[in-house]
Design a protein around this motif. Structure first.
Motif, PDB file in Angstrom:
ATOM      1  N   GLY A   8      44.114  15.726  53.013  1.00 44.45           N
ATOM      2  CA  GLY A   8      45.040  14.890  52.668  1.00 44.45           C
ATOM      3  C   GLY A   8      44.889  14.052  51.520  1.00 44.45           C
ATOM      4  N   ILE A  11      47.500   7.961  50.030  1.00 36.35           N
ATOM      5  CA  ILE A  11      46.420   6.522  49.619  1.00 36.35           C
ATOM      6  C   ILE A  11      45.137   6.735  50.136  1.00 36.35           C
ATOM      7  CG2 ILE A  11      46.726   4.227  49.633  1.00 36.35           C
ATOM      8  CD1 ILE A  11      49.025   5.947  48.392  1.00 36.35           C
ATOM      9  N   GLY A  13      43.164   9.270  51.516  1.00 44.90           N
ATOM     10  CA  GLY A  13      42.459  10.514  50.936  1.00 44.90           C
ATOM     11  C   GLY A  13      42.041  10.252  49.594  1.00 44.90           C
ATOM     12  N   SER A  32      48.541  19.324  51.708  1.00 37.73           N
ATOM     13  CA  SER A  32      49.432  20.332  52.384  1.00 37.73           C
ATOM     14  C   SER A  32      50.620  20.508  51.079  1.00 37.73           C
ATOM     15  CB  SER A  32      50.172  19.507  53.298  1.00 37.73           C
ATOM     16  OG  SER A  32      51.079  20.327  53.845  1.00 37.73           O
ATOM     17  N   GLY A  42      58.494   0.958  48.326  1.00 40.87           N
ATOM     18  CA  GLY A  42      57.438  -0.111  48.109  1.00 40.87           C
ATOM     19  C   GLY A  42      56.506  -0.104  49.182  1.00 40.87           C
ATOM     20  N   ILE A  43      55.269  -0.720  48.616  1.00 42.36           N
ATOM     21  CA  ILE A  43      54.039  -0.859  49.377  1.00 42.36           C
ATOM     22  C   ILE A  43      53.345  -2.141  48.984  1.00 42.36           C
ATOM     23  CG2 ILE A  43      51.527   0.108  49.523  1.00 42.36           C
ATOM     24  CD1 ILE A  43      52.347   2.633  50.457  1.00 42.36           C
ATOM     25  N   ARG A 102      55.081   3.089  46.060  1.00 40.58           N
ATOM     26  CA  ARG A 102      54.054   3.827  46.598  1.00 40.58           C
ATOM     27  C   ARG A 102      53.565   5.272  45.715  1.00 40.58           C
ATOM     28  NH1 ARG A 102      53.464   8.675  49.278  1.00 40.58           N
ATOM     29  NH2 ARG A 102      51.756   9.020  50.602  1.00 40.58           N
ATOM     30  N   HIS A 127      47.359  23.273  54.082  1.00 46.30           N
ATOM     31  CA  HIS A 127      47.857  22.642  55.137  1.00 46.30           C
ATOM     32  C   HIS A 127      46.978  22.840  56.262  1.00 46.30           C
ATOM     33  CE1 HIS A 127      50.771  20.619  57.683  1.00 46.30           C
ATOM     34  NE2 HIS A 127      50.501  21.474  58.729  1.00 46.30           N
ATOM     35  N   SER A 301      40.840   8.857  59.619  1.00 43.19           N
ATOM     36  CA  SER A 301      40.802   7.817  58.820  1.00 43.19           C
ATOM     37  C   SER A 301      42.215   7.656  58.311  1.00 43.19           C
ATOM     38  CB  SER A 301      40.046   8.157  57.541  1.00 43.19           C
ATOM     39  OG  SER A 301      40.295   7.208  56.507  1.00 43.19           O
ATOM     40  N   GLY A 302      42.730   6.298  58.058  1.00 42.27           N
ATOM     41  CA  GLY A 302      43.869   5.993  57.369  1.00 42.27           C
ATOM     42  C   GLY A 302      44.941   5.882  58.817  1.00 42.27           C
ATOM     43  N   ASP A 303      46.206   6.394  58.381  1.00 42.24           N
ATOM     44  CA  ASP A 303      47.409   6.641  59.501  1.00 42.24           C
ATOM     45  C   ASP A 303      47.018   7.657  60.220  1.00 42.24           C
ATOM     46  OD1 ASP A 303      48.682   4.494  58.318  1.00 42.24           O
ATOM     47  OD2 ASP A 303      50.500   5.867  57.562  1.00 42.24           O
ATOM     48  N   GLY A 315      49.181  -1.225  56.038  1.00 40.69           N
ATOM     49  CA  GLY A 315      48.897   0.236  56.272  1.00 40.69           C
ATOM     50  C   GLY A 315      48.032   0.839  55.183  1.00 40.69           C
ATOM     51  N   ALA A 316      48.383   0.736  53.976  1.00 34.52           N
ATOM     52  CA  ALA A 316      47.860   1.459  52.864  1.00 34.52           C
ATOM     53  C   ALA A 316      46.296   0.787  52.940  1.00 34.52           C
ATOM     54  CB  ALA A 316      48.420   1.093  51.705  1.00 34.52           C
TER      55      ALA A 316
HETATM   56  C1  LIG Z   1      55.800  11.067  51.614  1.00 36.94           C
HETATM   57  C2  LIG Z   1      55.233   9.725  52.132  1.00 36.94           C
HETATM   58  C3  LIG Z   1      56.036   8.639  51.805  1.00 36.94           C
HETATM   59  C4  LIG Z   1      55.686   7.220  52.109  1.00 36.94           C
HETATM   60  N1  LIG Z   1      56.417   6.185  52.038  1.00 36.94           N
HETATM   61  C5  LIG Z   1      56.129   4.908  52.192  1.00 36.94           C
HETATM   62  C6  LIG Z   1      56.857   3.677  51.983  1.00 36.94           C
HETATM   63  O1  LIG Z   1      57.717   3.836  51.334  1.00 36.94           O
HETATM   64  N2  LIG Z   1      56.095   2.646  52.279  1.00 36.94           N
HETATM   65  C7  LIG Z   1      55.293   2.337  52.969  1.00 36.94           C
HETATM   66  O2  LIG Z   1      54.647   1.234  53.613  1.00 36.94           O
HETATM   67  N3  LIG Z   1      54.514   3.550  53.421  1.00 36.94           N
HETATM   68  C8  LIG Z   1      54.824   4.765  52.987  1.00 36.94           C
HETATM   69  N4  LIG Z   1      54.113   5.971  53.438  1.00 36.94           N
HETATM   70  C9  LIG Z   1      52.840   5.722  54.279  1.00 36.94           C
HETATM   71  C10 LIG Z   1      51.624   5.051  53.646  1.00 36.94           C
HETATM   72  O3  LIG Z   1      51.199   5.884  52.814  1.00 36.94           O
HETATM   73  C11 LIG Z   1      50.601   5.109  54.709  1.00 36.94           C
HETATM   74  O4  LIG Z   1      50.991   4.290  55.593  1.00 36.94           O
HETATM   75  C12 LIG Z   1      49.201   4.211  54.054  1.00 36.94           C
HETATM   76  O5  LIG Z   1      49.328   4.582  52.862  1.00 36.94           O
HETATM   77  C13 LIG Z   1      48.272   5.112  54.571  1.00 36.94           C
HETATM   78  O6  LIG Z   1      47.910   6.141  53.805  1.00 36.94           O
HETATM   79  P1  LIG Z   1      47.250   7.636  54.378  1.00 36.94           P
HETATM   80  O7  LIG Z   1      46.542   8.075  53.472  1.00 36.94           O
HETATM   81  O8  LIG Z   1      46.559   7.461  55.896  1.00 36.94           O
HETATM   82  O9  LIG Z   1      48.583   8.567  54.785  1.00 36.94           O
HETATM   83  P2  LIG Z   1      49.611   9.179  53.903  1.00 36.94           P
HETATM   84  O10 LIG Z   1      49.795   8.006  52.723  1.00 36.94           O
HETATM   85  O11 LIG Z   1      50.808   9.016  54.664  1.00 36.94           O
HETATM   86  O12 LIG Z   1      48.935  10.324  53.353  1.00 36.94           O
HETATM   87  C14 LIG Z   1      48.618  11.409  54.249  1.00 36.94           C
HETATM   88  C15 LIG Z   1      48.650  12.778  53.353  1.00 36.94           C
HETATM   89  O13 LIG Z   1      48.298  13.794  53.896  1.00 36.94           O
HETATM   90  C16 LIG Z   1      49.125  15.021  53.706  1.00 36.94           C
HETATM   91  N5  LIG Z   1      49.152  15.691  54.686  1.00 36.94           N
HETATM   92  C17 LIG Z   1      49.730  15.735  56.028  1.00 36.94           C
HETATM   93  N6  LIG Z   1      49.395  16.741  56.878  1.00 36.94           N
HETATM   94  C18 LIG Z   1      48.537  17.476  56.185  1.00 36.94           C
HETATM   95  C19 LIG Z   1      47.812  18.479  56.751  1.00 36.94           C
HETATM   96  N7  LIG Z   1      48.143  18.912  57.926  1.00 36.94           N
HETATM   97  N8  LIG Z   1      47.134  19.137  55.894  1.00 36.94           N
HETATM   98  C20 LIG Z   1      46.719  18.450  54.645  1.00 36.94           C
HETATM   99  N9  LIG Z   1      47.514  17.515  54.207  1.00 36.94           N
HETATM  100  C21 LIG Z   1      48.382  17.214  54.804  1.00 36.94           C
HETATM  101  C22 LIG Z   1      50.517  14.443  53.241  1.00 36.94           C
HETATM  102  O14 LIG Z   1      51.198  15.154  52.594  1.00 36.94           O
HETATM  103  C23 LIG Z   1      50.013  13.058  52.603  1.00 36.94           C
HETATM  104  O15 LIG Z   1      49.891  13.363  51.055  1.00 36.94           O
HETATM  105  C24 LIG Z   1      54.439   7.138  53.202  1.00 36.94           C
HETATM  106  C25 LIG Z   1      53.841   8.356  53.418  1.00 36.94           C
HETATM  107  C26 LIG Z   1      53.916   9.755  53.123  1.00 36.94           C
HETATM  108  C27 LIG Z   1      53.165  10.956  53.269  1.00 36.94           C
END
Ligand SMILES: Cc1cc2nc3c(=O)[nH]c(=O)nc-3n(C[C@H](O)[C@H](O)[C@H](O)COP(=O)(O)OP(=O)(O)OC[C@H]3O[C@@H](n4cnc5c(N)ncnc54)[C@H](O)[C@@H]3O)c2cc1C
Length: 412
Positions: A8, A11, A13, A32, A42-43, A102, A127, A301-303, A315-316
């Motif tokens: 992933g 943010i 990764g 993916s 926004g974030i 974001r 993916h 990790s993360g979400d 979250g971020a």
């Molecule tokens: C498209 C999108 C839009 C968002 N918009 C907002 C927003 O407007 N405001 C806000 O507060 N938060 C938003 N978020 C959530 C926010 O980015 C997260 O809550 C936070 O930044 C934690 O980041 P993270 O890296 O754990 O998850 P995320 O930032 O959600 O990143 C997860 C990544 O993993 C990828 N992924 C998913 N499944 C797979 C898989 N099986 N194999 C490989 N890759 C995979 C996704 O495409 C994404 O790039 C959004 C997330 C996404 C994916």
């Protein structure tokens, strides 16, 4: 064999990739999506997160595209000021609070990762569908996009799932868990080009969830026309909701009624909403905290590890703090299994507290208190309703739990 496989390129990764690269630990990120596009709205990045991003040399690049937030300002639904406090540097922190699109944040991280680690270190259109492991390493299986045909298998020393709220790796380890848990609050989010509101760098929260709450903050500086790009979120308790999809368009008619009479001297809210460039709709969801994240050479990790309702701007930030903890653990432990266990020990309990507090007492608890004590009527003077000390205590309590009180950052 690549040392660390990151699943992933969101943010978390990308930050992890940058932090591992800075520590001299080779990694590859598998995303993916076929192409990384600037998606989202926004974030907020609070000082605990911007401190980590500054350590990665990113503060200047972020400052160019973000707004340095200066204050948090709370109103009731009659537009009366309840509480205001400085944020970030204006509050004496060493690092700023940034309000940012974001997509802009993701692009700063992506450009830095590609420039520093090399383009071939980030592989799109992969993916993750499953992980396996043995004594010598992990095998991560990918298809070519969600629901696509099975593609390749990549070997690594460890795998870290940064694949967001619908994590495939989390589902593999917790198959019984089910869909994210609906909080009972639906959100409509959008961006509007508008003249600066209040200080031009204010994070505004107004109203309350039962009748309609608004969160409003600018995310891009004004252009030649003097208009900023301003992010807003309308949050309303709603029994019905549709499954979370980051790109689902929303309809103004579904929620504008709650804000129809919000004509304040600091903002005409209905006019502001009607002027939006676009509106998205998604439910406020999270998951119950997990008992563990690390399984041998694989961790979350993360979400993927601790999705939380977005009521504390964390979250971020918590995904960014996970990255730092992972790099420390991998640097300090030669044994990867011990490293991932150490990471979990450092982060699981801390984030569990935040997930649970975001459900009950996030910063907008200030709005709930005033809503309840006034029985949702205008007040003559806020001091008759709640003391300044109580308001400060509510705000500072959340900062301590989320790990960004000034004392916590000074000692870290
Ligand atoms: C498209 C999108 C839009 C968002 N918009 C907002 C927003 O407007 N405001 C806000 O507060 N938060 C938003 N978020 C959530 C926010 O980015 C997260 O809550 C936070 O930044 C934690 O980041 P993270 O890296 O754990 O998850 P995320 O930032 O959600 O990143 C997860 C990544 O993993 C990828 N992924 C998913 N499944 C797979 C898989 N099986 N194999 C490989 N890759 C995979 C996704 O495409 C994404 O790039 C959004 C997330 C996404 C994916």
């Amino acid at each position: 064999m690549d040392d660390v496989i990151i699943v992933g390129a969101g943010i978390g990764g990308l930050t992890l990739g940058l932090a591992l690269h800075a520590a001299g630990i080779p990694c590859r990120i598998f995303e993916s999506a076929a192409e990384i596009k600037a998606v989202g709205v926004g974030i907020n990045l609070l000082p605990h997160a911007t401190k980590e991003l500054a350590a990665l040399g990113l503060e200047e690049a972020l400052a160019k595209v973000a707004i340095e937030t200066s204050d948090a300002t709370f109103f009731n639904r009659f537009g009366q000021l309840i509480y205001q406090e400085p944020l970030g540097r204006a509050a004496g922190y060493e690092h700023p609070q940034f309000s940012i699109h974001r997509g802009d944040l993701q692009m700063v991280l992506l450009d830095a990762f590609r420039a520093r680690a090399g383009h071939d270190r980030l592989v799109t259109h992969h993916h993750c569908i499953a992980v396996e492991q043995d004594e010598t390493g992990v095998s991560v299986h990918f298809s070519d996009g969600p629901g696509g045909a099975a593609g390749s298998t990549i070997r690594g020393r460890v795998a870290i799932a940064c694949d967001g709220i619908n994590s495939a790796v989390r589902k593999q380890f917790f198959p019984e868990e089910g869909e994210p848990r609906y909080s009972g609050v639906n959100m409509w989010r959008g961006v509007t080009r508008w003249q600066p509101i209040l200080s031009g760098a204010s994070m505004v929260r107004a109203g309350w969830l039962s009748h309609g709450k608004m969160v409003i903050y600018p995310i891009r500086a004004a252009g030649a026309d003097g208009l900023q790009l301003i992010n807003w979120v309308a949050e309303i308790e709603t029994p019905l909701y549709r499954k979370r999809d980051w790109n689902r368009p929303g309809s103004i008619g579904d929620f504008i009624g709650a804000f129809a009479d919000w004509h304040f001297d600091w903002l005409d809210v209905p006019a502001f909403i009607h002027a939006a460039d676009s509106v998205l709709e998604f439910p406020m969801v999270d998951q119950d905290p997990l008992p563990r994240w690390s399984f041998g050479r694989v961790t979350l990790s993360g979400d993927a590890a601790h999705p939380m309702v977005p009521r504390g701007s964390n979250g971020a930030g918590q995904a960014i703090l996970d990255a730092r903890a992972l790099v420390s653990a991998l640097t300090e432990n030669d044994d990867p299994v011990a490293a991932l266990a150490a990471y979990e020990k450092q982060r699981l309990e801390a984030t569990t507290r935040i997930v649970l507090t975001n459900r009950t007492n996030p910063p907008d608890a200030i709005l709930r208190e005033v809503f309840q004590r006034t029985n949702d009527t205008p007040f003559a003077a806020i001091g008759d309703v709640i003391s300044r000390e109580e308001l400060v205590a509510l705000s500072e309590g959340y900062k301590r739990i989320a790990g960004y009180s000034k004392e916590a950052l000074r000692t870290r």
